[in-house]
Structure formats: C-alpha cells, structure tokens
Design an enzyme around this catalytic site. Sequence first.
Site, PDB file in Angstrom:
ATOM      1  N   TYR A 241      52.434  21.810  50.246  1.00 51.21           N
ATOM      2  CA  TYR A 241      51.511  22.817  49.732  1.00 51.21           C
ATOM      3  C   TYR A 241      51.220  22.567  48.250  1.00 51.21           C
ATOM      4  CZ  TYR A 241      49.695  27.186  47.967  1.00 51.21           C
ATOM      5  OH  TYR A 241      48.915  28.115  47.325  1.00 51.21           O
TER       6      TYR A 241
ATOM      7  N   ASP B  98      49.789  27.059  57.111  1.00 58.57           N
ATOM      8  CA  ASP B  98      48.689  28.002  57.332  1.00 58.57           C
ATOM      9  C   ASP B  98      47.537  27.755  56.364  1.00 58.57           C
ATOM     10  OD1 ASP B  98      51.197  29.189  55.922  1.00 58.57           O
ATOM     11  OD2 ASP B  98      49.482  30.109  54.919  1.00 58.57           O
TER      12      ASP B  98
ATOM     13  N   LYS C 108      56.760  31.608  60.814  1.00 55.81           N
ATOM     14  CA  LYS C 108      56.009  32.558  59.991  1.00 55.81           C
ATOM     15  C   LYS C 108      54.531  32.483  60.373  1.00 55.81           C
ATOM     16  CE  LYS C 108      54.661  33.860  55.368  1.00 55.81           C
ATOM     17  NZ  LYS C 108      54.365  33.363  54.027  1.00 55.81           N
TER      18      LYS C 108
END
Length: 518
Positions: free
Chosen positions: A262, A297, A369
Amino acid sequence: MSKLGLDIKKIEYARSLAKKIAEDVQDFVDRKSTVSVERTICRLLGIDGIDENEVPLPNVVVEHIKEIGLLDQGAAFLLGNAILETGLTPQEIAEKIAKEEIDLSKIKIYSPEKAKEAIKPFVDNMIKKIQNNRKKRNEYIKNLGEGAQPYLYVIVATGNIYEDVVQAQAAARQGADIIAVIRTTGQSLLDYVPYGATTEGFGGTYATQENFRIMRKALDEVGEEVGRYIRLVNYASGLCMPEISAMGAMERLDVMLNDALYGILFRDINMKRTIIDQYFSRVINGFSGIIINTGEDNYLTTADAYEEAHTVLTSDLINEQLALMAGIPEEQMGLGHAFEMNPDLTNGFLYELAQAQMLREIFPKAPLKYMPPTKYMTGNIFKGHVQDALFNVISIWTHQGIQLLGMLTEAIHTPFMSDRYLSIENARYIFNNLKNLGDEIEFKKDGIIQKRAQEVLDKSIELLEKMMHDGLFVSLSKGTFANIKRPIDGGKGLDGVFEKGENYINPFIKIMLEAERP
C-alpha cells in the site's frame, strides 16, 4: 468442501508460487536494515522523549550514528558498547548524545557477544512488557467478552485526540467493536514519530505513543461500561512502520494497518525501504498479538473491481506468505478486500459474493477485513445506505471477520456520530436476520458465482507465474497492482537503507519469533 467448486490443487499451487515470490523478497530483506528499524531498536531498548529542539531521541541517536559513519554496525551493537563502557542506560546514553556529551565513535569496541550481553536486561524487560500486554488483552476478553464476528469497525478522524476519545466512546456505546483513529494526512511521509498528545491534524490525528495511551485508556473504560472488549486500530505504515508497531505493542493496540505494498503504490514510498521495514514491523505485530490489515481493497479504487479482482487475490496470497515469514499466525491476518464493483454492472452482487466467498474459502482461518463501497458512493445517501446494506448481506453470508462499516454520507463529509449510529444499526439488523444464511445456501453448479470464482483463481495463478519470473520489485515497477507503476529506486526513503556490517545485531527478531506468546 468448496461451495464454489474451487480446485484445492490449484489453491495449493497458487500458494506455492506466492511463497517463492516472498522467499525471494526475504533473501533481500535479511541482508539490509534501515534508519527506521534502528530507531525502533532504540525505542524497544527504552529510549523515548525529545531533545531541546523537540527532535525524538531515537532520531537523535540514529542520526548521530549516521554522521559518524557507523550505521552499518547498527544501533544495538553501538549502544551495547556504550553501556559496557559507561554503565549508563540506553535512555541516559541517548540524552548525553543529544547534549553532545557522548560520541559513539570514541567508545571502546567490544565483541558483538559482549554487546548483546550488555543490552540483554533491556531486551528482556521489553519482551516481558509486551507479553504482559498480551495477557492483559486476553484477560479483558475472558472477563468482558467481545463482539461477534464480523467485528463492527468504525473510524474517528477529528484531528484532536481528546475529541477522538469522545467520538470513539460514543461509537462503542452505539455498538462498535473496533475503533480506528485515522492518522493526519501526510504522517506516513514523516521520517520521525511526533511526540506527546496532539490536538491538531488534517483529516485525522497524529499517531503518537501518548495518543495511543490516551485512547487505550478510554476504550478500556468504555469497554467495562458496555461489557465487551473494544479493539483499537492505528497505522503501522509509511516511513516509521516498525516504530509505530513497537509503540502499538507497548500500548496494547489490537489491530494495525500494516502493508508495504500500500505504501509503495499509494504513498510513493521506496519499495526496498518499506519492504525491509515491514518485516521487522510484522515480527513485532506477530509477537504482540496484533492483527494486521493489508490494503488490497485500495487496488480497486484506481483499477476496475471486476477486471482486476484477481490482483486482490494475488496480493493477498503474497501478503500471507510475507506475514508467515515474520511469525504472524493466520488468525492475526486481516487480509483486505472490498465491495467496489460498479453498481450499474448487471449481476454485480453475484460477482461480489463470488469474490468474498472465494477469499473466505482460500483463507479459512484469517479474520478477513472487508471494506465497504467508496468509489461509487455519490452523495445520494439513500442509495448509499442500500449499497452498504448489500455489502452487509455479503459479509454475514460469507463469514467475514472484520467489517469496516460503510457510511451513507461517504463522499460528503467525515462521519458524524449520527452517521455511525445508522451504519451500525443497518449492519446489526442484517447480521441478526441473516446470521446463518451462509450455512443454508449452496451455489448452483457451474452457475455464475462458481464460474466467476474459478475464473478469478485461474487469472491469479497466471499472474503469480509471471510475478515469480519477474520478482516482486520488477512486477511493481510494471504496474501489476492498482494500475500504478513505481520505479525500484524511486520514491521516498531509499537513502535510509543500508547493508548490515560485520558486527550488526538486531536482538529482538529471534526472541520475538521464538519467545512464549501468552
């Protein structure tokens, strides 16, 4: 048995490819260290506070070591020598370095074994402190209980830690199980951790050890009031990734956003720097009992969620292997994925369901998650509430572990307390009414859902085969994830990377991988 008809041999093959990619990365990591890893060692040895210019003492020590040209020897070895020579504690040595009363280049050099022996009491003290924090968390959960999975996860983001406390306690009373204190914009690019309690931030609150302590105390208090343990989340990411993990371990945080990929893609942090930092950070998180969250995500906010769904699975598989190498058990892996397909896509709900069920089956022990719709939230709060409701249905159906709740006012403003209340109410209504839906429903053989999941797995294997040939760094430079390309030697923080010298020691890694985890 797979409800999706997934081929177990294909899953095992995919995992073996991811493991080879991760092993290649680990060979690189084992030979290097960074300034943030060294600052983390200073903190774990008990160095804290700031100098007269408000520079954190761990930074003062590591900058001093860098200036005298001994960075390759590492902070632990040099502090061990200084302890042997002066009889002072690491904190006292740091304070004298700040006042220019000690120059580590002028200290007599002892063997690495002698240096290790000198710092051992400080290492043992920190290991015991972290073990005690694990025991305390376990006792709270045993005595108070905890919310049922999926845990209801909400954020607070006022910029003022004291206002965050008010909002966090209100959210716990409304039914939240997990509170994430969003960090101020840009903190991930700071090469130091601010000190003390803070009351100003932009879109969030600074992650500092004092802020962690304040929020931990507040959540323990409200947990006793509502009769369940409330978990605390922050962000072990950016240029201070391992330092923030160490602070979280000391202050009993429960969940950390902790994903180098990320940082590389969305914060332009140099990939070599952050992959090295991530390893030590995850060793600390694993030992502390902290659940890590990964950021897959986010890939779907810049890439199409239907076309690029396989990249999420691919990254989850690689992140799983990197986490295992750092001693994180599957039960502490909050691997990320999201409900992000275009709501105008015909049968989009079925494709989202296939993706969520596929990840559940491939990572059966992980508290996955699951992230809510954000990309296609328009400000139409009525439609947004329906989108969040569909997301909640998939979550309870496929037994997700951690659910960041969608807000109907997404795309308008940071959540009001009333927004959180409506989101929690929405989730609790659906979770209760559909509690065992997933146990009752089977999927049509060779139907849309089964075929979609099988197709995503096949595409993920193709990508992993390519990445094994290229290696992780080259793959990232080619824009494999999120359609974002980052150069191997570009980004922020590369100047903080160095090759370990002959006397280099990190006294915490081995013991954290092997010590008892109560």
